[in-house]
Design an enzyme around this catalytic site. Structure first.
Site, PDB file in Angstrom:
ATOM      1  N   ARG A   1     -82.528  -0.846  -8.207  1.00  0.00           N
ATOM      2  CA  ARG A   1     -83.266  -1.744  -9.103  1.00  0.00           C
ATOM      3  C   ARG A   1     -84.698  -1.860  -8.615  1.00  0.00           C
ATOM      4  NH1 ARG A   1     -81.116  -7.755  -7.431  1.00  0.00           N
ATOM      5  NH2 ARG A   1     -80.801  -7.317  -5.249  1.00  0.00           N
TER       6      ARG A   1
ATOM      7  N   LEU B   1     -77.570  -3.682 -12.692  1.00  0.00           N
ATOM      8  CA  LEU B   1     -76.248  -4.010 -13.236  1.00  0.00           C
ATOM      9  C   LEU B   1     -76.320  -5.071 -14.326  1.00  0.00           C
ATOM     10  CD1 LEU B   1     -74.255  -3.794  -9.907  1.00  0.00           C
ATOM     11  CD2 LEU B   1     -73.738  -2.480 -11.970  1.00  0.00           C
TER      12      LEU B   1
ATOM     13  N   SER C   1     -62.512  -6.856  -3.489  1.00  0.00           N
ATOM     14  CA  SER C   1     -62.686  -7.586  -2.221  1.00  0.00           C
ATOM     15  C   SER C   1     -61.483  -8.449  -1.903  1.00  0.00           C
ATOM     16  CB  SER C   1     -63.916  -8.489  -2.363  1.00  0.00           C
ATOM     17  OG  SER C   1     -63.923  -9.480  -1.363  1.00  0.00           O
TER      18      SER C   1
ATOM     19  N   GLU D   1     -61.755 -11.266  -0.985  1.00  0.00           N
ATOM     20  CA  GLU D   1     -62.098 -12.611  -1.478  1.00  0.00           C
ATOM     21  C   GLU D   1     -61.310 -12.966  -2.743  1.00  0.00           C
ATOM     22  OE1 GLU D   1     -64.450 -15.301  -0.522  1.00  0.00           O
ATOM     23  OE2 GLU D   1     -63.885 -14.311   1.336  1.00  0.00           O
TER      24      GLU D   1
ATOM     25  N   TYR E   1     -68.342 -15.933  -6.247  1.00  0.00           N
ATOM     26  CA  TYR E   1     -68.267 -14.503  -5.911  1.00  0.00           C
ATOM     27  C   TYR E   1     -66.834 -13.999  -6.094  1.00  0.00           C
ATOM     28  CZ  TYR E   1     -67.932 -10.331  -2.936  1.00  0.00           C
ATOM     29  OH  TYR E   1     -67.670  -9.071  -2.445  1.00  0.00           O
TER      30      TYR E   1
ATOM     31  N   ARG F   1     -68.999 -23.999   3.574  1.00  0.00           N
ATOM     32  CA  ARG F   1     -68.971 -23.718   2.125  1.00  0.00           C
ATOM     33  C   ARG F   1     -68.228 -24.806   1.365  1.00  0.00           C
ATOM     34  NH1 ARG F   1     -68.292 -17.241   3.199  1.00  0.00           N
ATOM     35  NH2 ARG F   1     -70.388 -17.143   4.070  1.00  0.00           N
TER      36      ARG F   1
HETATM   37  P1  NAP Z   1     -74.685  -5.196   0.361  1.00  0.00           P
HETATM   38  O1  NAP Z   1     -75.110  -4.582   1.664  1.00  0.00           O
HETATM   39  O2  NAP Z   1     -75.030  -6.598   0.067  1.00  0.00           O
HETATM   40  O3  NAP Z   1     -75.254  -4.252  -0.797  1.00  0.00           O
HETATM   41  C1  NAP Z   1     -75.259  -4.670  -2.129  1.00  0.00           C
HETATM   42  C2  NAP Z   1     -75.953  -3.638  -2.970  1.00  0.00           C
HETATM   43  O4  NAP Z   1     -75.954  -4.069  -4.335  1.00  0.00           O
HETATM   44  C3  NAP Z   1     -77.424  -3.394  -2.593  1.00  0.00           C
HETATM   45  O5  NAP Z   1     -77.698  -2.010  -2.672  1.00  0.00           O
HETATM   46  C4  NAP Z   1     -78.175  -4.148  -3.688  1.00  0.00           C
HETATM   47  O6  NAP Z   1     -79.450  -3.618  -3.962  1.00  0.00           O
HETATM   48  C5  NAP Z   1     -77.252  -3.883  -4.864  1.00  0.00           C
HETATM   49  N1  NAP Z   1     -77.494  -4.796  -5.972  1.00  0.00           N
HETATM   50  C6  NAP Z   1     -77.613  -6.153  -5.919  1.00  0.00           C
HETATM   51  N2  NAP Z   1     -77.894  -6.644  -7.135  1.00  0.00           N
HETATM   52  C7  NAP Z   1     -77.961  -5.581  -7.980  1.00  0.00           C
HETATM   53  C8  NAP Z   1     -78.231  -5.451  -9.360  1.00  0.00           C
HETATM   54  N3  NAP Z   1     -78.493  -6.513 -10.133  1.00  0.00           N
HETATM   55  N4  NAP Z   1     -78.225  -4.216  -9.902  1.00  0.00           N
HETATM   56  C9  NAP Z   1     -77.972  -3.130  -9.130  1.00  0.00           C
HETATM   57  N5  NAP Z   1     -77.721  -3.188  -7.809  1.00  0.00           N
HETATM   58  C10 NAP Z   1     -77.712  -4.411  -7.244  1.00  0.00           C
HETATM   59  O7  NAP Z   1     -73.095  -5.067   0.202  1.00  0.00           O
HETATM   60  P2  NAP Z   1     -72.044  -4.171   1.015  1.00  0.00           P
HETATM   61  O8  NAP Z   1     -71.551  -4.948   2.175  1.00  0.00           O
HETATM   62  O9  NAP Z   1     -72.584  -2.809   1.181  1.00  0.00           O
HETATM   63  O10 NAP Z   1     -70.829  -4.152  -0.021  1.00  0.00           O
HETATM   64  C11 NAP Z   1     -70.730  -3.148  -1.027  1.00  0.00           C
HETATM   65  C12 NAP Z   1     -69.805  -3.647  -2.121  1.00  0.00           C
HETATM   66  O11 NAP Z   1     -68.512  -3.901  -1.580  1.00  0.00           O
HETATM   67  C13 NAP Z   1     -70.234  -4.949  -2.789  1.00  0.00           C
HETATM   68  O12 NAP Z   1     -69.820  -4.878  -4.134  1.00  0.00           O
HETATM   69  C14 NAP Z   1     -69.433  -6.009  -2.052  1.00  0.00           C
HETATM   70  O13 NAP Z   1     -69.267  -7.137  -2.883  1.00  0.00           O
HETATM   71  C15 NAP Z   1     -68.153  -5.260  -1.833  1.00  0.00           C
HETATM   72  N6  NAP Z   1     -67.354  -5.651  -0.667  1.00  0.00           N
HETATM   73  C16 NAP Z   1     -67.937  -5.683   0.565  1.00  0.00           C
HETATM   74  C17 NAP Z   1     -67.161  -5.990   1.676  1.00  0.00           C
HETATM   75  C18 NAP Z   1     -67.762  -6.037   3.051  1.00  0.00           C
HETATM   76  O14 NAP Z   1     -67.106  -6.613   3.939  1.00  0.00           O
HETATM   77  N7  NAP Z   1     -68.911  -5.426   3.279  1.00  0.00           N
HETATM   78  C19 NAP Z   1     -65.785  -6.265   1.511  1.00  0.00           C
HETATM   79  C20 NAP Z   1     -65.239  -6.207   0.239  1.00  0.00           C
HETATM   80  C21 NAP Z   1     -66.015  -5.890  -0.846  1.00  0.00           C
HETATM   81  P3  NAP Z   1     -80.831  -4.214  -3.335  1.00  0.00           P
HETATM   82  O15 NAP Z   1     -81.035  -3.412  -2.081  1.00  0.00           O
HETATM   83  O16 NAP Z   1     -81.809  -3.949  -4.398  1.00  0.00           O
HETATM   84  O17 NAP Z   1     -80.585  -5.677  -3.064  1.00  0.00           O
HETATM   85  O1  G4F Z   2     -69.662 -13.087   7.043  1.00  0.00           O
HETATM   86  P1  G4F Z   2     -69.351 -13.955   5.887  1.00  0.00           P
HETATM   87  O2  G4F Z   2     -70.491 -14.529   5.155  1.00  0.00           O
HETATM   88  O3  G4F Z   2     -68.404 -13.102   4.954  1.00  0.00           O
HETATM   89  P2  G4F Z   2     -67.308 -13.479   3.848  1.00  0.00           P
HETATM   90  O4  G4F Z   2     -67.581 -14.784   3.219  1.00  0.00           O
HETATM   91  O5  G4F Z   2     -65.965 -13.280   4.461  1.00  0.00           O
HETATM   92  O6  G4F Z   2     -67.587 -12.346   2.752  1.00  0.00           O
HETATM   93  C1  G4F Z   2     -67.759 -10.992   3.120  1.00  0.00           C
HETATM   94  O7  G4F Z   2     -66.512 -10.340   3.109  1.00  0.00           O
HETATM   95  C2  G4F Z   2     -65.887 -10.258   1.819  1.00  0.00           C
HETATM   96  C3  G4F Z   2     -64.552  -9.532   2.011  1.00  0.00           C
HETATM   97  O8  G4F Z   2     -63.561 -10.486   2.314  1.00  0.00           O
HETATM   98  C4  G4F Z   2     -66.806  -9.506   0.888  1.00  0.00           C
HETATM   99  F1  G4F Z   2     -66.205  -9.366  -0.322  1.00  0.00           F
HETATM  100  C5  G4F Z   2     -68.115 -10.233   0.759  1.00  0.00           C
HETATM  101  O9  G4F Z   2     -68.992  -9.472  -0.073  1.00  0.00           O
HETATM  102  C6  G4F Z   2     -68.734 -10.353   2.142  1.00  0.00           C
HETATM  103  O10 G4F Z   2     -69.049  -9.038   2.580  1.00  0.00           O
HETATM  104  O11 G4F Z   2     -68.426 -15.180   6.373  1.00  0.00           O
HETATM  105  C7  G4F Z   2     -67.238 -14.975   7.106  1.00  0.00           C
HETATM  106  C8  G4F Z   2     -66.687 -16.313   7.585  1.00  0.00           C
HETATM  107  C9  G4F Z   2     -66.622 -17.401   6.509  1.00  0.00           C
HETATM  108  O12 G4F Z   2     -65.399 -18.071   6.633  1.00  0.00           O
HETATM  109  C10 G4F Z   2     -67.761 -18.337   6.855  1.00  0.00           C
HETATM  110  O13 G4F Z   2     -67.540 -19.710   6.485  1.00  0.00           O
HETATM  111  O14 G4F Z   2     -67.583 -16.818   8.587  1.00  0.00           O
HETATM  112  C11 G4F Z   2     -67.782 -18.206   8.367  1.00  0.00           C
HETATM  113  N1  G4F Z   2     -69.051 -18.615   8.971  1.00  0.00           N
HETATM  114  C12 G4F Z   2     -69.173 -19.520   9.991  1.00  0.00           C
HETATM  115  N2  G4F Z   2     -70.467 -19.707  10.281  1.00  0.00           N
HETATM  116  C13 G4F Z   2     -70.276 -18.203   8.623  1.00  0.00           C
HETATM  117  C14 G4F Z   2     -71.173 -18.891   9.438  1.00  0.00           C
HETATM  118  N3  G4F Z   2     -70.690 -17.306   7.700  1.00  0.00           N
HETATM  119  C15 G4F Z   2     -72.024 -17.075   7.605  1.00  0.00           C
HETATM  120  N4  G4F Z   2     -72.449 -16.151   6.706  1.00  0.00           N
HETATM  121  N5  G4F Z   2     -72.951 -17.745   8.373  1.00  0.00           N
HETATM  122  C16 G4F Z   2     -72.562 -18.669   9.302  1.00  0.00           C
HETATM  123  O15 G4F Z   2     -73.409 -19.266   9.978  1.00  0.00           O
END
Ligand code: NAP
Ligand code: G4F
Length: 323
Positions: A35, A59, A125, A127, A149, A279
Site C-alpha cells: 500500500r 485490502l 490465527s 486468536e 481483531y 486489554r
Molecule cells: P505484520 O508484520 O503486522 O504484517 C502485516 C502486513 O499487512 C504488513 O505488510 C502491512 O503492510 C500489511 N497491511 C496492513 N494493512 C494493509 C492494508 N490495508 N492493505 C494491504 N496490506 C496491509 O504481521 P505478521 O506477523 O507478518 O502476520 C502476517 C499475517 O498472519 C497477518 O494476517 C496476521 O494477522 C496473521 N497472523 C500472525 C501471527 C503471528 O504470530 N505473527 C499468528 C497468526 C496469524 P505495511 O508494511 O504497509 O504496514
Molecule cells: O505479543 P502480543 O501483542 O500478541 P497476541 O495478542 O497474542 O497476538 C499475536 O498473535 C496472534 C496469534 O495468536 C496473531 F494473530 C496476532 O496477529 C499477533 O501476532 O501479546 C501476547 C500476550 C497478550 O496476552 C498480552 O496481553 O502478551 C501480553 N502482554 C503483556 N504485556 C503484552 C504486554 N503484549 C504487548 N503487546 N505489550 C505488552 O506490554
C-alpha cells in the site's frame, strides 16, 4: 513449464518477507501487494528487493486488488496482509474489520474473478479460539474471539471456507499460533522484551514495562511457519490446519529467559507492570496441537522456546551495540 507465480499481501511484514524468501528459494516468481505510505517501509525486503515484483494495492480497495491479481496472474495467493496488532484493534475496531475481515473477502472476490484456479492461503490465527475451554486447541476447537481483531479473523476464516464450498476454490486456512522473529514489530510482547532487554544490557534504558505477565502463549519461530503456509497449498485438497509448537509459556517466562540470554541475573529490578498495557478482554492461554499438519503435510516446527528467545535477544543486542 515456467516458474510458478505467488502473489503475497502483507509482503512487507514479518511473515510476508520470510515467505517471499522461502518461495524464491523454491524457484517461484514472487510478487507482493504494497500500500502507498508517505515513507516506504521495505526494510524487511532489502535482501530480495531486486528479485521480487511489487504492485500497488490496499485490502480496503477492491479495484486495486482486482487489478493486482489480473496483472500478476498468480498460481498461489497468500493473504498475509492485516491490521495484526490485537491492542490496536480495540482502538480501531472498524478499520481492523475492514482490513483484516472484509479485506479477505475482497481478495477472495478478486481471485474468483481473475484467477479462479489459483490456490488461496488465508492467514488465520489462534486468536479465533480466544477464550478457550479445552487444551490443546485443534481444528475442532470452538471459536470464542476476545478482540475486534479476533472477530475479524473469524469472519475471514469463514469467508475462506465459504469460497471453497460455494465456488470450489482451493482456499485454505492456516490457523497459526504466535510466531516471532527478529523481524517482529516492536509493539508485540516478545520483541518488546528482546529489544527492551538489549537496551538495558547496552545501557540505553533501565526498565522494561509490560502488562499481563501471566498470559500464556504457544510461541514459535516465523520462518518455520511460512513453510507450513507453502506446504498447505501443495496438498491435494484445500483444508484448514493448525500451526503450533504444542508448548506454552507465560510472558514472565519469556522475560526471564530473555534476561538470562543477555547474561543479566538480577532482572526483576528492571521489570515494571502498567495496567495501560492490559486489554479490555484478554486471551489468557493458548496452546495448539499441530498433529493434523504433521500427519497430512509432514510439517513440524524446528525451533523451540529457549532457542527462539536467545536468537531474538542476540539480534537486538547486535543492533543496539552497532548504534
Ligand atoms: P505484520 O508484520 O503486522 O504484517 C502485516 C502486513 O499487512 C504488513 O505488510 C502491512 O503492510 C500489511 N497491511 C496492513 N494493512 C494493509 C492494508 N490495508 N492493505 C494491504 N496490506 C496491509 O504481521 P505478521 O506477523 O507478518 O502476520 C502476517 C499475517 O498472519 C497477518 O494476517 C496476521 O494477522 C496473521 N497472523 C500472525 C501471527 C503471528 O504470530 N505473527 C499468528 C497468526 C496469524 P505495511 O508494511 O504497509 O504496514
Ligand atoms: O505479543 P502480543 O501483542 O500478541 P497476541 O495478542 O497474542 O497476538 C499475536 O498473535 C496472534 C496469534 O495468536 C496473531 F494473530 C496476532 O496477529 C499477533 O501476532 O501479546 C501476547 C500476550 C497478550 O496476552 C498480552 O496481553 O502478551 C501480553 N502482554 C503483556 N504485556 C503484552 C504486554 N503484549 C504487548 N503487546 N505489550 C505488552 O506490554
Amino acid at each position: 513449464m515456467g516458474a510458478r507465480t505467488a502473489l503475497i499481501t502483507g509482503i512487507t511484514g514479518q511473515d510476508g518477507s520470510y515467505l517471499a524468501e522461502h518461495l524464491l528459494g523454491k524457484g517461484y516468481r514472487v510478487a507482493g501487494i504494497v500500500r502507498r505510505l508517505s515513507s516506504p517501509n521495505l526494510s524487511n525486503l532489502k535482501a530480495i528487493q531486486d528479485r521480487i515484483e511489487l504492485v500497488d494495492g490496499d485490502l480496503i480497495d477492491q479495484a486495486s486488488l482486482s487489478q493486482a491479481v489480473r496483472s500478476i496472474g498468480p498460481d498461489e495467493v497468500y493473504n498475509l496482509g492485516a491490521q495484526s496488532f490485537v491492542a490496536t484493534s480495540f482502538l480501531q475496531p472498524a478499520l481492523t474489520g475492514e482490513i483484516t475481515g472484509l479485506g479477505t473477502l475482497r481478495l477472495l472476490e478478486a481471485v474468483r474473478a481473475h484467477a479462479p484456479s489459483a490456490r488461496f492461503y488465508q492467514a488465520s490465527s489462534s486468536e479465533i479460539f480466544g477464550h478457550v475451554e479445552t487444551e490443546p486447541q485443534t481444528e475442532q476447537t470452538p471459536f470464542h474471539p476476545r478482540s475486534p481483531y479476533g472477530v475479524a479473523k473469524v469472519y475471514a476464516y469463514w469467508a475462506t471456507v465459504n469460497y471453497r464450498e460455494a465456488y470450489s476454490m482451493f482456499a485454505t486456512n492456516g490457523i497459526l499460533f504466535n510466531h516471532e522473529s527478529p523481524r517482529r514489530g516492536l509493539e508485540f510482547v516478545t520483541r518488546k522484551i528482546s529489544d527492551g532487554v538489549a537496551r538495558i544490557a547496552t545501557g540505553k534504558s533501565n526498565c522494561l514495562t509490560l502488562g499481563n505477565l501471566d498470559a500464556r502463549r504457544d510461541w514459535g519461530f516465523a520462518p518455520d511457519y511460512v513453510d507450513l503456509m507453502w506446504r498447505s497449498l501443495q496438498h491435494g485438497t484445500p483444508d484448514d490446519y493448525v500451526g503450533a509448537t504444542g508448548e506454552s509459556h507465560t510472558v514472565r517466562e519469556f522475560v526471564e529467559q530473555a534476561f538470562a540470554a543477555a547474561g543479566i541475573r538480577d532482572w526483576d529490578r528492571y521489570l515494571k507492570t502498567d495496567a495501560r498495557f492490559n486489554r479490555p478482554a484478554e486471551v489468557f492461554n493458548l496452546r495448539g496441537s499441530a498433529d493434523k499438519a504433521k500427519r497430512q503435510l509432514g510439517w513440524e516446527p524446528k525451533t523451540r522456546f529457549q532457542e527462539l528467545v536467545r536468537l531474538m535477544v542476540e539480534a537486538d543486542l547486535e543492533r543496539h551495540r552497532a548504534g
